[in-house]
Write an enzyme that holds these catalytic residues in place. Structure first.
Site, PDB file in Angstrom:
ATOM      1  N   PHE A   1     -13.521 -25.005  46.420  1.00  0.00           N
ATOM      2  CA  PHE A   1     -14.223 -23.890  45.779  1.00  0.00           C
ATOM      3  C   PHE A   1     -15.592 -23.765  46.453  1.00  0.00           C
ATOM      4  O   PHE A   1     -16.310 -24.748  46.603  1.00  0.00           O
ATOM      5  CB  PHE A   1     -14.397 -24.183  44.290  1.00  0.00           C
ATOM      6  CG  PHE A   1     -14.574 -22.959  43.439  1.00  0.00           C
ATOM      7  CD1 PHE A   1     -13.538 -22.477  42.657  1.00  0.00           C
ATOM      8  CD2 PHE A   1     -15.783 -22.273  43.424  1.00  0.00           C
ATOM      9  CE1 PHE A   1     -13.695 -21.346  41.854  1.00  0.00           C
ATOM     10  CE2 PHE A   1     -15.955 -21.148  42.638  1.00  0.00           C
ATOM     11  CZ  PHE A   1     -14.914 -20.681  41.853  1.00  0.00           C
TER      12      PHE A   1
ATOM     13  N   ALA B   1     -14.967 -28.419  41.741  1.00  0.00           N
ATOM     14  CA  ALA B   1     -15.846 -29.495  41.280  1.00  0.00           C
ATOM     15  C   ALA B   1     -15.238 -30.254  40.100  1.00  0.00           C
ATOM     16  O   ALA B   1     -15.394 -31.473  39.983  1.00  0.00           O
ATOM     17  CB  ALA B   1     -17.212 -28.923  40.904  1.00  0.00           C
TER      18      ALA B   1
ATOM     19  N   ALA C   1     -20.078 -27.361  45.081  1.00  0.00           N
ATOM     20  CA  ALA C   1     -21.109 -26.330  44.886  1.00  0.00           C
ATOM     21  C   ALA C   1     -20.748 -25.508  43.659  1.00  0.00           C
ATOM     22  O   ALA C   1     -19.683 -24.886  43.616  1.00  0.00           O
ATOM     23  CB  ALA C   1     -21.189 -25.435  46.121  1.00  0.00           C
TER      24      ALA C   1
ATOM     25  N   ILE D   1     -22.106 -22.470  41.444  1.00  0.00           N
ATOM     26  CA  ILE D   1     -23.085 -21.379  41.446  1.00  0.00           C
ATOM     27  C   ILE D   1     -23.127 -20.768  40.054  1.00  0.00           C
ATOM     28  O   ILE D   1     -22.123 -20.229  39.573  1.00  0.00           O
ATOM     29  CB  ILE D   1     -22.693 -20.278  42.475  1.00  0.00           C
ATOM     30  CG1 ILE D   1     -22.381 -20.895  43.843  1.00  0.00           C
ATOM     31  CG2 ILE D   1     -23.790 -19.225  42.568  1.00  0.00           C
ATOM     32  CD1 ILE D   1     -23.521 -21.560  44.527  1.00  0.00           C
TER      33      ILE D   1
ATOM     34  N   HIS E   1     -19.033 -20.830  32.998  1.00  0.00           N
ATOM     35  CA  HIS E   1     -18.934 -22.238  32.606  1.00  0.00           C
ATOM     36  C   HIS E   1     -19.540 -23.204  33.635  1.00  0.00           C
ATOM     37  O   HIS E   1     -19.199 -24.371  33.668  1.00  0.00           O
ATOM     38  CB  HIS E   1     -17.500 -22.606  32.218  1.00  0.00           C
ATOM     39  CG  HIS E   1     -16.504 -22.489  33.320  1.00  0.00           C
ATOM     40  ND1 HIS E   1     -16.238 -21.327  33.977  1.00  0.00           N
ATOM     41  CD2 HIS E   1     -15.700 -23.421  33.880  1.00  0.00           C
ATOM     42  CE1 HIS E   1     -15.317 -21.544  34.893  1.00  0.00           C
ATOM     43  NE2 HIS E   1     -14.976 -22.802  34.866  1.00  0.00           N
TER      44      HIS E   1
ATOM     45  N   ARG F   1     -29.543 -25.025  49.833  1.00  0.00           N
ATOM     46  CA  ARG F   1     -29.360 -26.468  49.613  1.00  0.00           C
ATOM     47  C   ARG F   1     -28.197 -27.046  50.422  1.00  0.00           C
ATOM     48  O   ARG F   1     -27.874 -28.218  50.291  1.00  0.00           O
ATOM     49  CB  ARG F   1     -29.122 -26.724  48.122  1.00  0.00           C
ATOM     50  CG  ARG F   1     -30.344 -26.368  47.310  1.00  0.00           C
ATOM     51  CD  ARG F   1     -30.112 -26.405  45.821  1.00  0.00           C
ATOM     52  NE  ARG F   1     -31.304 -25.925  45.137  1.00  0.00           N
ATOM     53  CZ  ARG F   1     -31.446 -25.869  43.830  1.00  0.00           C
ATOM     54  NH1 ARG F   1     -30.464 -26.272  43.046  1.00  0.00           N
ATOM     55  NH2 ARG F   1     -32.546 -25.417  43.297  1.00  0.00           N
TER      56      ARG F   1
HETATM   57  N1  INI Z   1     -15.570 -24.910  40.912  1.00  0.00           N
HETATM   58  C1  INI Z   1     -16.579 -25.200  41.752  1.00  0.00           C
HETATM   59  O1  INI Z   1     -16.505 -26.183  42.493  1.00  0.00           O
HETATM   60  N2  INI Z   1     -17.695 -24.397  41.773  1.00  0.00           N
HETATM   61  C2  INI Z   1     -17.820 -23.321  40.964  1.00  0.00           C
HETATM   62  O2  INI Z   1     -18.860 -22.628  41.036  1.00  0.00           O
HETATM   63  C3  INI Z   1     -16.758 -23.000  40.077  1.00  0.00           C
HETATM   64  N3  INI Z   1     -16.825 -21.843  39.251  1.00  0.00           N
HETATM   65  O3  INI Z   1     -17.724 -21.034  39.456  1.00  0.00           O
HETATM   66  O4  INI Z   1     -16.005 -21.641  38.366  1.00  0.00           O
HETATM   67  C4  INI Z   1     -15.617 -23.849  40.076  1.00  0.00           C
HETATM   68  N4  INI Z   1     -14.580 -23.595  39.254  1.00  0.00           N
HETATM   69  C5  INI Z   1     -13.290 -24.218  39.433  1.00  0.00           C
HETATM   70  C6  INI Z   1     -13.205 -25.566  38.739  1.00  0.00           C
HETATM   71  O5  INI Z   1     -13.976 -26.538  39.403  1.00  0.00           O
HETATM   72  C7  INI Z   1     -11.764 -26.043  38.690  1.00  0.00           C
HETATM   73  O6  INI Z   1     -11.243 -26.154  40.003  1.00  0.00           O
HETATM   74  C8  INI Z   1     -10.855 -25.141  37.883  1.00  0.00           C
HETATM   75  O7  INI Z   1     -11.440 -24.889  36.628  1.00  0.00           O
HETATM   76  C9  INI Z   1      -9.477 -25.802  37.659  1.00  0.00           C
HETATM   77  O8  INI Z   1      -9.632 -26.993  36.904  1.00  0.00           O
END
Ligand code: INI
Length: 155
Positions: free
Chosen positions: A24, A58, A82, A84, A90, A129
């Site tokens: 992501f 993440a 990362a 954002i 969330h 960053r």
């Molecule tokens: N995952 C990230 O690594 N960064 C983000 O900004 C993000 N946003 O914005 O939603 C994000 N979402 C996905 C999350 O980490 C999971 O992969 C997903 O919810 C499935 O469990």
């Protein structure tokens, strides 16, 4: 009698590191990965001792961090992601959960788990960053890994 002093040596020779990277926002996380790898190699680590693990986002980093930490194969685990804020509702939840989970895994396993997850208000701040004007959080996390591994070896 003089005080005893323990402090980390910034020498990564022989250090085995798992680099966990989220897909992501990969245009940012790939830069964090480059920064972390560069830091480790420049401090003496061998490329062959670095393992790169891509995870979806993440949120999934702690699952891989736990598996890597308990495997016995790594001296440290470096988490790179990362999040954002402007892009999701969330983001705060992800940040809180991930950082708590990473700390808990480190304490439970005894293997340092470094948090190199960029938390940014905007894409621009995320870019800053991840290797531009505010440095590279991947490099910072890798350097902290080298230092804490050395400290823990001496304790
Ligand atoms: N995952 C990230 O690594 N960064 C983000 O900004 C993000 N946003 O914005 O939603 C994000 N979402 C996905 C999350 O980490 C999971 O992969 C997903 O919810 C499935 O469990």
């Amino acid at each position: 009698m003089s005080r005893k002093l323990i402090e980390g040596q910034l020498n990564a020779q022989g250090m085995r590191v798992a680099l966990l990277v989220s897909r992501f926002n990969s245009f940012l996380t790939s830069q964090l990965l480059e920064g972390a790898s560069d830091c480790l190699v420049r401090h003496g680590a061998s490329e062959a001792d670095l393992t790169v693990v891509w995870v979806p986002g993440a949120n999934e980093i702690p699952m891989a961090a736990k598996a890597a930490a308990v495997s016995g194969n790594y001296d440290a685990v470096v988490a790179l992601g990362a999040v954002i804020r402007g892009a999701t509702t969330h983001a705060d939840l992800i940040n809180t959960q991930v950082s708590r989970a990473l700390s808990a895994i480190a304490l439970e396993s005894g293997v340092p788990v470094l948090n190199g997850v960029v938390s940014a208000e905007s894409l621009e701040q995320g870019i800053e960053r991840s290797g531009t004007k505010a440095g590279n959080k991947g490099w910072d996390a890798a350097l902290a890994a080298i230092e804490i591994v050395s400290v823990l070896k001496q304790l």
